[in-house]
Design an enzyme around this catalytic site. Structure first.
Site, mmCIF file in Angstrom:
data_model
loop_
_atom_site.group_PDB
_atom_site.id
_atom_site.type_symbol
_atom_site.label_atom_id
_atom_site.label_comp_id
_atom_site.label_asym_id
_atom_site.label_seq_id
_atom_site.Cartn_x
_atom_site.Cartn_y
_atom_site.Cartn_z
ATOM 1 N N ALA A 172 -2.342 4.112 7.062
ATOM 2 C CA ALA A 172 -3.577 5.155 6.943
ATOM 3 C C ALA A 172 -2.965 6.231 6.186
ATOM 4 O O ALA A 172 -3.733 6.725 5.460
ATOM 5 C CB ALA A 172 -4.240 5.375 7.959
ATOM 6 N N GLU A 181 -7.223 -2.350 1.775
ATOM 7 C CA GLU A 181 -6.534 -1.312 2.502
ATOM 8 C C GLU A 181 -6.598 -1.139 3.871
ATOM 9 O O GLU A 181 -5.611 -0.566 4.467
ATOM 10 C CB GLU A 181 -7.216 -0.177 1.667
ATOM 11 N N GLU A 211 -11.411 10.748 -4.624
ATOM 12 C CA GLU A 211 -11.483 10.858 -3.375
ATOM 13 C C GLU A 211 -10.679 12.178 -2.594
ATOM 14 O O GLU A 211 -11.253 12.448 -1.657
ATOM 15 C CB GLU A 211 -10.879 9.298 -3.065
ATOM 16 N N ARG A 226 -7.674 15.942 6.756
ATOM 17 C CA ARG A 226 -8.783 17.150 6.534
ATOM 18 C C ARG A 226 -8.450 18.440 7.041
ATOM 19 O O ARG A 226 -9.141 18.928 8.054
ATOM 20 C CB ARG A 226 -10.132 16.708 7.224
ATOM 21 N N GLY A 266 -10.168 3.263 3.562
ATOM 22 C CA GLY A 266 -10.941 2.765 2.820
ATOM 23 C C GLY A 266 -12.129 3.801 2.851
ATOM 24 O O GLY A 266 -12.700 4.425 4.053
ATOM 25 N N SER A 267 -12.564 4.526 1.868
ATOM 26 C CA SER A 267 -13.563 5.593 1.573
ATOM 27 C C SER A 267 -14.279 5.633 0.526
ATOM 28 O O SER A 267 -13.921 5.244 -0.627
ATOM 29 C CB SER A 267 -12.697 7.091 1.581
ATOM 30 N N LYS A 316 0.942 -1.338 0.138
ATOM 31 C CA LYS A 316 0.019 -0.033 0.065
ATOM 32 C C LYS A 316 0.948 1.146 -0.139
ATOM 33 O O LYS A 316 1.906 1.268 0.375
ATOM 34 C CB LYS A 316 -0.721 -0.045 1.329
ATOM 35 N N GLU A 360 -10.030 10.961 12.332
ATOM 36 C CA GLU A 360 -9.148 9.607 12.778
ATOM 37 C C GLU A 360 -8.580 9.815 14.059
ATOM 38 O O GLU A 360 -7.515 10.802 14.311
ATOM 39 C CB GLU A 360 -8.061 9.167 11.695
ATOM 40 N N GLY A 377 -5.082 12.950 0.768
ATOM 41 C CA GLY A 377 -4.397 11.729 0.196
ATOM 42 C C GLY A 377 -5.352 10.738 0.086
ATOM 43 O O GLY A 377 -6.525 10.515 0.857
ATOM 44 N N LYS A 432 -12.207 14.764 -0.041
ATOM 45 C CA LYS A 432 -11.314 15.094 1.228
ATOM 46 C C LYS A 432 -11.200 16.301 1.455
ATOM 47 O O LYS A 432 -11.054 17.021 2.568
ATOM 48 C CB LYS A 432 -10.234 14.248 1.532
HETATM 49 C C1 ISC Z 1 -5.003 10.219 4.118
HETATM 50 C C2 ISC Z 1 -6.195 10.577 4.209
HETATM 51 O O1 ISC Z 1 -7.163 9.671 4.658
HETATM 52 C C3 ISC Z 1 -6.710 8.373 5.397
HETATM 53 C C4 ISC Z 1 -7.796 8.300 6.228
HETATM 54 C C5 ISC Z 1 -8.838 7.784 5.987
HETATM 55 C C6 ISC Z 1 -9.184 7.020 4.697
HETATM 56 C C7 ISC Z 1 -8.204 7.025 4.165
HETATM 57 C C8 ISC Z 1 -8.248 6.330 2.594
HETATM 58 O O2 ISC Z 1 -9.486 5.652 2.505
HETATM 59 O O3 ISC Z 1 -7.528 6.363 1.701
HETATM 60 C C9 ISC Z 1 -6.824 7.522 4.370
HETATM 61 O O4 ISC Z 1 -6.279 6.341 4.641
HETATM 62 C C10 ISC Z 1 -6.568 11.976 4.115
HETATM 63 O O5 ISC Z 1 -7.756 12.092 4.452
HETATM 64 O O6 ISC Z 1 -5.699 12.691 3.657
#
Ligand code: ISC
Length: 392
Positions: A302, A239, A375, A346, A212-213, A142, A195, A360, A379
């Site tokens: 993450a 992820e 994504e 954020r 995971g988003s 990852k 987070e 990111g 964010k």
């Molecule tokens: C790196 C970020 O989110 C992390 C936290 C939640 C979900 C994330 C994702 O799904 O990629 C990222 O790991 C950001 O918000 O800049």
């Protein structure tokens, strides 16, 4: 000089006295902390953990607290200090807003033609493509890639007003405002992170890693179906699992007990669904402070990737800017070792007439560059919504 920091300051006038260009504000789990004045933790001489330990011990005050932010790259100077005064309080429903003073009423708007994206959207997608190649060639599981959005404002930003909006929009989040000194580029680091890196209360620790988003939808049935698809998504579950595995590996030696859920659940922010896991543990050793734990865990997959060292090196190669405090951690740690640190997400760095935002996304085999770009766009929206800025 000795500094006295009182965990609770009932005689203090009000948070309305806060000067956000100098004071730190941190709110989480329905409580807020305002740190004023004080003395910086030295940026040199031993590890960060040792320097903080010494600085806290030197106060001779069992109620002393260290507050601030640690950058993504811990080799860069952290912005940590031992405040002279701390006020704490509970965020009241329904107002929730601790800043009694009204703002000027003037809302800054974005100045046209000043939006800069680094890298540009097409270039970000190309970098995600390169990340996918590196995952394969370098045996990475990852890699988290980020981008930066900056724009000018036509008037100085009212930081208290922005903070109030972030608090109102993110009642479950970690809302923070941290002044950065000149050596860290100045400005104020502001954000609303979903987070929790780690919270320590006595021996008890709690973590809430996210990975995971999926973007929230306006139509409720559609929103629910996006959330359910995220919960089933193989790519997002992988992820997420990488993050949990690494956190468990790091925590196990320190924990008498550690409870890890069988699988992720859903967590909603105003703009995104996330896969979320709440981990709880009991420490063997009370000497392991919340800051020690945060430093041991950081950077989790993450925000970085896995294996950590290779992912970190790939980020340095691929990202055309320095993350600085983005994707580091922010919060506080008391002399007792208790404390709370959120992942610095954020968020943005706000200067009087200029704002820089960061976002990111985790890249794993199967990631689609355009979707990762989208994504990160969603964010950015946390801060854009707070600022009331719409990008065309
Ligand atoms: C790196 C970020 O989110 C992390 C936290 C939640 C979900 C994330 C994702 O799904 O990629 C990222 O790991 C950001 O918000 O800049």
């Amino acid at each position: 000089m000795t500094v006295a920091c009182h965990a609770f300051y009932p005689e203090a006038a009000s948070v309305a006295d806060a000067d956000l260009s100098r004071d730190l504000f941190f709110a989480a789990a329905g409580r807020w902390l305002l740190a004023q004045g004080g003395k910086a933790v030295p940026t040199q001489g031993g590890s960060l953990g040792e320097r903080v330990r010494q600085a806290l011990a030197a106060t001779g005050d069992p109620d002393a607290v260290v507050v601030g932010a640690v950058p993504f790259d811990v080799r860069q100077p952290a912005q940590l200090w031992i405040p002279a005064h701390c006020q704490r309080g509970v965020l009241d429903e329904p107002t929730r807003l601790p800043f009694a003073a009204g703002h000027g009423g003037e809302v800054a708007t974005m100045r046209a033609g000043t939006v800069r994206l680094m890298p540009e959207p097409a270039m970000f997608e190309a970098l995600v493509q390169q990340a996918l190649v590196r995952l394969e060639q370098e045996n990475l599981r990852k890699l988290v890639l980020a981008r930066m959005l900056s724009f000018d404002l036509d008037a100085p930003l009212d930081q208290a007003w922005l903070l109030e909006k972030l608090l109102a929009q993110h009642p479950q989040g970690h809302v923070f405002s941290v002044p950065l000194d000149a050596a860290s580029g100045g400005g104020v680091l502001l954000g609303a992170s979903p987070e929790l890196l780690v919270r320590r209360q006595g021996r008890r620790i709690t973590l809430n890693p996210l990975a995971g988003s999926a973007a929230r939808q306006h139509e409720p049935a559609q929103d629910r179906s996006v959330a359910e698809a995220l919960l089933r998504s193989d790519k997002d579950r992988r992820e997420h699992a990488i993050v949990i595995e690494d956190i468990v590996r790091i925590l196990q030696p320190y924990c008498r007990t550690l409870t890890v859920p069988d699988g992720p659940e859903l967590l909603a922010t105003d703009t995104l669904w996330h896969l979320s896991s709440v981990l709880e543990g009991e420490l063997y050793d009370l000497d392991m402070t919340s800051l020690d734990l945060a430093l041991a865990l950081h950077p989790t997959p993450a925000v970085c990737g896995w294996p950590t060292a290779q992912a970190f090196a790939a980020i340095e190669d691929l990202e055309p800017f320095s993350r600085d405090f983005y994707a580091g951690f922010v919060g506080w740690c008391a002399a007792s070792g208790d404390g709370e640190w959120a992942v610095t997400l954020r968020c943005g760095v706000c200067h009087p007439g200029q704002v820089r935002l960061y976002a990111g996304a985790g890249v794993v085999p199967g990631s689609v560059p355009a979707m990762e770009r989208a994504e990160t766009g969603v964010k950015f929206q946390t801060m854009l919504n707070g600022l009331g800025v719409t990008l065309s």
